[in-house]
Design a protein around this motif. Structure first.
Motif, PDB file in Angstrom:
ATOM      1  N   ALA A 194       6.365  -5.192   2.267  1.00 40.67           N
ATOM      2  CA  ALA A 194       5.883  -3.949   1.635  1.00 40.67           C
ATOM      3  C   ALA A 194       4.520  -4.160   0.995  1.00 40.67           C
ATOM      4  O   ALA A 194       4.333  -3.935  -0.197  1.00 40.67           O
ATOM      5  CB  ALA A 194       6.897  -3.464   0.599  1.00 40.67           C
ATOM      6  N   HIS A 195       3.552  -4.583   1.794  1.00 38.47           N
ATOM      7  CA  HIS A 195       2.201  -4.830   1.281  1.00 38.47           C
ATOM      8  C   HIS A 195       1.614  -3.581   0.625  1.00 38.47           C
ATOM      9  O   HIS A 195       1.134  -3.613  -0.510  1.00 38.47           O
ATOM     10  CB  HIS A 195       1.291  -5.280   2.428  1.00 38.47           C
ATOM     11  N   ASP A 196       1.637  -2.474   1.359  1.00 30.19           N
ATOM     12  CA  ASP A 196       0.918  -1.276   0.913  1.00 30.19           C
ATOM     13  C   ASP A 196       1.666  -0.509  -0.169  1.00 30.19           C
ATOM     14  O   ASP A 196       1.053   0.088  -1.062  1.00 30.19           O
ATOM     15  CB  ASP A 196       0.631  -0.373   2.113  1.00 30.19           C
ATOM     16  N   GLN A 197       2.988  -0.508  -0.099  1.00 28.20           N
ATOM     17  CA  GLN A 197       3.755   0.157  -1.151  1.00 28.20           C
ATOM     18  C   GLN A 197       3.496  -0.505  -2.503  1.00 28.20           C
ATOM     19  O   GLN A 197       3.343   0.170  -3.525  1.00 28.20           O
ATOM     20  CB  GLN A 197       5.262   0.110  -0.835  1.00 28.20           C
ATOM     21  N   ALA A 198       3.459  -1.832  -2.508  1.00 23.76           N
ATOM     22  CA  ALA A 198       3.200  -2.550  -3.758  1.00 23.76           C
ATOM     23  C   ALA A 198       1.812  -2.236  -4.291  1.00 23.76           C
ATOM     24  O   ALA A 198       1.607  -2.099  -5.502  1.00 23.76           O
ATOM     25  CB  ALA A 198       3.358  -4.052  -3.538  1.00 23.76           C
ATOM     26  N   ALA A 199       0.832  -2.095  -3.388  1.00 25.74           N
ATOM     27  CA  ALA A 199      -0.538  -1.796  -3.813  1.00 25.74           C
ATOM     28  C   ALA A 199      -0.628  -0.424  -4.470  1.00 25.74           C
ATOM     29  O   ALA A 199      -1.334  -0.244  -5.465  1.00 25.74           O
ATOM     30  CB  ALA A 199      -1.490  -1.879  -2.623  1.00 25.74           C
ATOM     31  N   VAL A 200       0.088   0.559  -3.925  1.00 25.71           N
ATOM     32  CA  VAL A 200       0.102   1.896  -4.524  1.00 25.71           C
ATOM     33  C   VAL A 200       0.730   1.847  -5.909  1.00 25.71           C
ATOM     34  O   VAL A 200       0.216   2.443  -6.874  1.00 25.71           O
ATOM     35  CB  VAL A 200       0.852   2.888  -3.611  1.00 25.71           C
ATOM     36  N   LEU A 201       1.829   1.146  -6.035  1.00 21.22           N
ATOM     37  CA  LEU A 201       2.486   1.006  -7.337  1.00 21.22           C
ATOM     38  C   LEU A 201       1.544   0.358  -8.346  1.00 21.22           C
ATOM     39  O   LEU A 201       1.443   0.797  -9.498  1.00 21.22           O
ATOM     40  CB  LEU A 201       3.750   0.171  -7.171  1.00 21.22           C
ATOM     41  N   LEU A 202       0.835  -0.660  -7.903  1.00 26.48           N
ATOM     42  CA  LEU A 202      -0.127  -1.349  -8.760  1.00 26.48           C
ATOM     43  C   LEU A 202      -1.282  -0.430  -9.144  1.00 26.48           C
ATOM     44  O   LEU A 202      -1.751  -0.430 -10.285  1.00 26.48           O
ATOM     45  CB  LEU A 202      -0.651  -2.584  -8.026  1.00 26.48           C
ATOM     46  N   ALA A 203      -1.734   0.379  -8.190  1.00 27.06           N
ATOM     47  CA  ALA A 203      -2.860   1.279  -8.455  1.00 27.06           C
ATOM     48  C   ALA A 203      -2.509   2.340  -9.487  1.00 27.06           C
ATOM     49  O   ALA A 203      -3.324   2.669 -10.356  1.00 27.06           O
ATOM     50  CB  ALA A 203      -3.311   1.938  -7.151  1.00 27.06           C
ATOM     51  N   VAL A 204      -1.306   2.881  -9.395  1.00 29.24           N
ATOM     52  CA  VAL A 204      -0.917   3.983 -10.280  1.00 29.24           C
ATOM     53  C   VAL A 204      -0.454   3.476 -11.645  1.00 29.24           C
ATOM     54  O   VAL A 204      -0.889   3.967 -12.691  1.00 29.24           O
ATOM     55  CB  VAL A 204       0.173   4.852  -9.628  1.00 29.24           C
ATOM     56  N   ARG A 205       0.420   2.499 -11.644  1.00 31.51           N
ATOM     57  CA  ARG A 205       1.003   2.040 -12.909  1.00 31.51           C
ATOM     58  C   ARG A 205       0.231   0.887 -13.541  1.00 31.51           C
ATOM     59  O   ARG A 205       0.486   0.535 -14.695  1.00 31.51           O
ATOM     60  CB  ARG A 205       2.466   1.641 -12.692  1.00 31.51           C
ATOM     61  N   GLY A 206      -0.720   0.326 -12.792  1.00 32.29           N
ATOM     62  CA  GLY A 206      -1.457  -0.800 -13.322  1.00 32.29           C
ATOM     63  C   GLY A 206      -0.606  -2.064 -13.295  1.00 32.29           C
ATOM     64  O   GLY A 206       0.568  -2.043 -12.937  1.00 32.29           O
ATOM     65  N   PRO A 207      -1.204  -3.183 -13.671  1.00 33.31           N
ATOM     66  CA  PRO A 207      -0.490  -4.467 -13.618  1.00 33.31           C
ATOM     67  C   PRO A 207       0.472  -4.640 -14.794  1.00 33.31           C
ATOM     68  O   PRO A 207       0.189  -5.370 -15.753  1.00 33.31           O
ATOM     69  CB  PRO A 207      -1.622  -5.491 -13.649  1.00 33.31           C
ATOM     70  N   GLU A 208       1.617  -3.950 -14.729  1.00 39.69           N
ATOM     71  CA  GLU A 208       2.602  -4.050 -15.797  1.00 39.69           C
ATOM     72  C   GLU A 208       3.035  -5.512 -15.959  1.00 39.69           C
ATOM     73  O   GLU A 208       3.465  -6.150 -14.992  1.00 39.69           O
ATOM     74  CB  GLU A 208       3.816  -3.191 -15.466  1.00 39.69           C
ATOM     75  N   PRO A 209       2.940  -6.066 -17.173  1.00 38.08           N
ATOM     76  CA  PRO A 209       3.245  -7.486 -17.373  1.00 38.08           C
ATOM     77  C   PRO A 209       4.649  -7.897 -16.950  1.00 38.08           C
ATOM     78  O   PRO A 209       4.876  -9.055 -16.592  1.00 38.08           O
ATOM     79  CB  PRO A 209       3.053  -7.670 -18.894  1.00 38.08           C
ATOM     80  N   SER A 210       5.586  -6.955 -16.977  1.00 40.63           N
ATOM     81  CA  SER A 210       6.943  -7.302 -16.573  1.00 40.63           C
ATOM     82  C   SER A 210       7.056  -7.538 -15.069  1.00 40.63           C
ATOM     83  O   SER A 210       8.023  -8.153 -14.605  1.00 40.63           O
ATOM     84  CB  SER A 210       7.920  -6.200 -16.991  1.00 40.63           C
ATOM     85  N   PHE A 211       6.068  -7.050 -14.306  1.00 47.10           N
ATOM     86  CA  PHE A 211       6.101  -7.202 -12.850  1.00 47.10           C
ATOM     87  C   PHE A 211       4.971  -8.079 -12.308  1.00 47.10           C
ATOM     88  O   PHE A 211       5.112  -8.656 -11.224  1.00 47.10           O
ATOM     89  CB  PHE A 211       6.010  -5.833 -12.171  1.00 47.10           C
ATOM     90  N   TRP A 212       3.856  -8.146 -13.037  1.00 48.62           N
ATOM     91  CA  TRP A 212       2.662  -8.773 -12.481  1.00 48.62           C
ATOM     92  C   TRP A 212       2.043  -9.795 -13.431  1.00 48.62           C
ATOM     93  O   TRP A 212       2.037  -9.593 -14.641  1.00 48.62           O
ATOM     94  CB  TRP A 212       1.594  -7.723 -12.167  1.00 48.62           C
ATOM     95  N   LYS A 213       1.487 -10.828 -12.851  1.00 45.28           N
ATOM     96  CA  LYS A 213       0.619 -11.763 -13.562  1.00 45.28           C
ATOM     97  C   LYS A 213      -0.786 -11.597 -12.990  1.00 45.28           C
ATOM     98  O   LYS A 213      -0.961 -11.635 -11.762  1.00 45.28           O
ATOM     99  CB  LYS A 213       1.096 -13.206 -13.363  1.00 45.28           C
ATOM    100  N   VAL A 214      -1.766 -11.374 -13.849  1.00 49.83           N
ATOM    101  CA  VAL A 214      -3.137 -11.121 -13.398  1.00 49.83           C
ATOM    102  C   VAL A 214      -3.971 -12.387 -13.567  1.00 49.83           C
ATOM    103  O   VAL A 214      -4.019 -12.974 -14.658  1.00 49.83           O
ATOM    104  CB  VAL A 214      -3.782  -9.966 -14.189  1.00 49.83           C
ATOM    105  N   ILE A 215      -4.633 -12.787 -12.482  1.00 47.18           N
ATOM    106  CA  ILE A 215      -5.541 -13.935 -12.504  1.00 47.18           C
ATOM    107  C   ILE A 215      -6.963 -13.389 -12.574  1.00 47.18           C
ATOM    108  O   ILE A 215      -7.417 -12.687 -11.663  1.00 47.18           O
ATOM    109  CB  ILE A 215      -5.379 -14.820 -11.252  1.00 47.18           C
ATOM    110  N   SER A 216      -7.667 -13.697 -13.645  1.00 48.59           N
ATOM    111  CA  SER A 216      -8.995 -13.117 -13.893  1.00 48.59           C
ATOM    112  C   SER A 216     -10.078 -14.200 -13.909  1.00 48.59           C
ATOM    113  O   SER A 216      -9.808 -15.371 -13.664  1.00 48.59           O
ATOM    114  CB  SER A 216      -8.993 -12.368 -15.237  1.00 48.59           C
ATOM    115  N   GLY A 217     -11.293 -13.750 -14.220  1.00 48.79           N
ATOM    116  CA  GLY A 217     -12.397 -14.673 -14.431  1.00 48.79           C
ATOM    117  C   GLY A 217     -12.964 -15.285 -13.169  1.00 48.79           C
ATOM    118  O   GLY A 217     -13.309 -16.471 -13.140  1.00 48.79           O
TER     119      GLY A 217
END
Length: 329
Positions: free
Chosen positions: A262-285
């Motif tokens: 589900a590559h694209d479904q996950a991307a839509v969820l990420l786009a709308v709800r943002g990187p919710e910490p309970s679901f996502w870890k964001v690598i920055s910098g």
């Protein structure tokens, strides 16, 4: 009377405060042709719109499929979810990598379900639709979700002022776009070129080097861990998302048999709800590098504003959310 007023007020309140903010205004940029996860992603986006979390401003396609039915398929899904008038635009030269295969599901959806779209080469162009949608929007209000070739994003970033706006593409993006989510590549480093990057490598190089502002990347490895779609067996048979998964071959059967990444479904969820910490870890910098063969790599660079996500915890929680959203209609 008081009860009616209260019901209306609560409905309005749900729209305004979903996820603590007003509805996220989305431009969905899709290669609706080869894989049915694009159909699933548009279903997720409509489900989020039904919840008051998203407003779909435009859908643009970035692949010129042999069936020329990508726009019609988008319109089928929009119509099924009660939003038949969402503007749709197509990229006429589309992805540069030729698959030479007719889509397994877009011709059937075009022919079996209601819509009023024309063939892809007869639809409005994607770039003017992008520019008009951005020009009409409030500042810093737009979320772009790209789940295919980066051809349209390259065209946008290189565009000049037109009848919709005097601003260049770079200026429009800086002024109007709040978040850009791209499903593409593999991180921190890809062992081989990922499909969406390979579709138009030159465009990917342009975007990683020229796109202003932040880009939140979701790599191949995320969707590969999320197998979604099997619960579509339980929805009504006249559901076009179910039909797409029934027709799309996967492994020794079809996508609906055991689900598929589900590559694209996950991307839509990420786009709308943002990187919710309970679901996502964001690598920055850092920043994403795309080489001439289409390999991607995330490199540390304090002056650039690229990020990518990893799944926080086990994938089954995200899988459940995606399946629930795809089957709510």
């Amino acid at each position: 009377m008081m009860k009616v007023c209260l019901t209306v007020l609560l409905a309005f309140h749900c729209v305004v405060v979903a996820n603590g903010q007003s509805s996220v205004k989305v431009i969905f940029d899709t290669d609706m042709d080869n894989d049915c996860d694009d159909a699933g992603a548009l279903a997720v986006l409509h489900a989020l719109a039904d919840k008051g979390e998203a407003e779909i401003l435009a859908v643009v396609t970035n692949r010129r499929g042999a069936s020329t039915a990508s726009a019609a398929t988008c319109d089928v899904i929009n119509t099924f979810y009660g939003r038949p008038d969402i503007p749709i635009g197509t990229d006429k030269d589309g992805a540069k990598f030729a698959w030479n295969k007719v889509s397994a599901y877009t011709p059937a959806l075009r022919d079996e379900f209601p819509h009023d779209a024309r063939a892809d080469d007869e639809m409005p162009d994607a770039l003017p639709l992008y520019r008009k949608t951005l020009a009409d929007a409030a500042d810093h209000s737009i979320v772009i979700c790209s789940v295919g070739a980066l051809s349209n994003l390259e065209d946008l970033v290189n565009s000049r002022g037109d009848r919709y706006s005097e601003f260049s593409g770079v200026e429009l993006i800086m002024k109007k776009v709040r978040r850009t989510v791209i499903m593409g590549g593999e991180f921190p480093k890809s062992p081989k070129p990922e499909t969406n990057i390979r579709l138009d490598i030159a465009a990917a190089v342009s975007v990683v080097n020229q796109w202003p502002g932040k880009i939140l990347w979701q790599g191949y490895e995320v969707g590969a861990a999320l197998h979604c779609g099997e619960p579509l067996k339980n929805v009504q048979r006249n559901n076009p998302i179910r039909r797409a998964f029934e027709l799309r071959p996967f492994l020794d059967g079809f996508a609906i048999d055991r689900g598929k990444p589900a590559h694209d479904q996950a991307a839509v969820l990420l786009a709308v709800r943002g990187p919710e910490p309970s679901f996502w870890k964001v690598i920055s910098g850092g920043r994403v590098i795309v080489d001439s063969d289409g390999h991607t790599e995330f490199r540390t660079d304090r002056d650039r504003h690229h990020q990518y996500v990893e799944i926080a915890g086990t994938p089954d929680r995200l899988t459940k959310v995606i399946d629930e959203l795809m089957t709510t209609k």
